[in-house]
Design an enzyme around this catalytic site. Structure first.
Site: not given
Length: 194
Positions: A4, A29, A33, A58, A68, A92, A151
Site C-alpha cells: 500500500s 495514485y 493504492k 517515503n 524527490v 515527509r 502541486r
C-alpha cells in the site's frame, strides 16, 4: 504481501500517523493504492486469504530513479537548481531502503502480519525545503534552491507512527536520513562515473 502507501491517509490529522488514521487519499495514485489495500483486506476477511498489508512511508536509496531525493541529488551533483514545489514546508517521513527491506521481510515472514495493515517509517518528518538544503550540503554543491508553483492535491504532512510494527515485529528504523543520503549520494556519484 500487498504494498500500500502512506499516501492513502491524505493530510495528517495527528503528529504521526497510526494505522487507525482516517483514509483520505488526495490523488489518483493514492486512491488506487487505497483500493488495492482495502480489496486485499476484504479478500482476507471474506475468504481467509493470508493477506498482510504494508504501508511504507517515503522510501529512498540507491537504484531508486524517481521521486524527490534522487531528483535533488542528480541536480545537485550537476550543479543545477533544485526545484521545490510551493513553499517547501510540506514534509515527509523518509525511510532508507535497508530499513524498508527489513520491513517487507518482517511482513512476509511473521504470522502476526496476516490480516494486518502495518505502517513503516522513521517517525521523523522533514520538510522538502530542509531536504533540499541537506542534499546541497552533503553533495558539496553550489546549486541554488528555487521554488515552483505548488502541486495540486499534494499532501502537506506525512509522518509515520511505527508503533504497531515495533510491537508486532520488533522493527525500528536504523538508518538516519543523513546517513541514507550520504549512501545514496555515493551511489549516484559512482554511477555517474561509470
Amino acid at each position: 504481501v500487498v504494498t500500500s502507501s502512506s499516501e492513502i491517509y491524505g493530510d495528517a490529522r495527528a503528529p504521526a500517523i497510526a494505522e487507525d488514521h482516517p483514509l483520505m487519499p488526495t490523488s489518483p495514485y493514492a486512491a488506487s493504492k487505497l483500493a488495492a489495500d482495502r480489496l486485499a483486506y476484504a479478500y482476507h476477511r471474506t475468504h481467509a486469504l493470508p493477506v498482510a498489508i504494508i504501508r511504507p512511508f517515503n522510501t529512498f536509496g540507491p537504484r531508486h530513479p524517481y521521486d524527490v531525493i534522487p531528483r535533488f541529488i542528480g541536480r545537485a551533483l550537476r550543479g543545477e537548481p533544485l526545484l521545490v514545489h510551493g513553499s517547501g514546508e510540506q514534509s515527509r517521513d523518509f525511510c532508507y531502503v535497508d530499513d524498508m527491506v527489513r520491513a517487507f521481510l518482517a511482513v512476509g515472514e511473521h504470522p502476526a502480519a496476516i490480516g494486518q495493515a502495518v505502517n513503516f517509517g522513521t517517525g521523523v518528518a522533514t520538510t522538502i525545503a530542509e531536504l533540499a538544503r541537506r542534499v546541497v550540503a552533503l553533495c558539496g554543491s553550489s546549486s541554488p534552491i528555487e521554488h515552483d508553483p505548488p502541486r495540486r492535491a499534494e499532501v502537506s504532512r506525512l509522518c509515520c507512527d511505527h508503533g504497531l510494527a515495533t510491537r508486532l515485529f520488533g522493527w525500528r528504523p536504523t538508518v538516519s536520513l543523513d546517513e541514507g543520503l550520504v549512501r545514496t549520494i555515493a551511489w549516484a556519484r559512482e554511477r555517474n562515473a561509470e
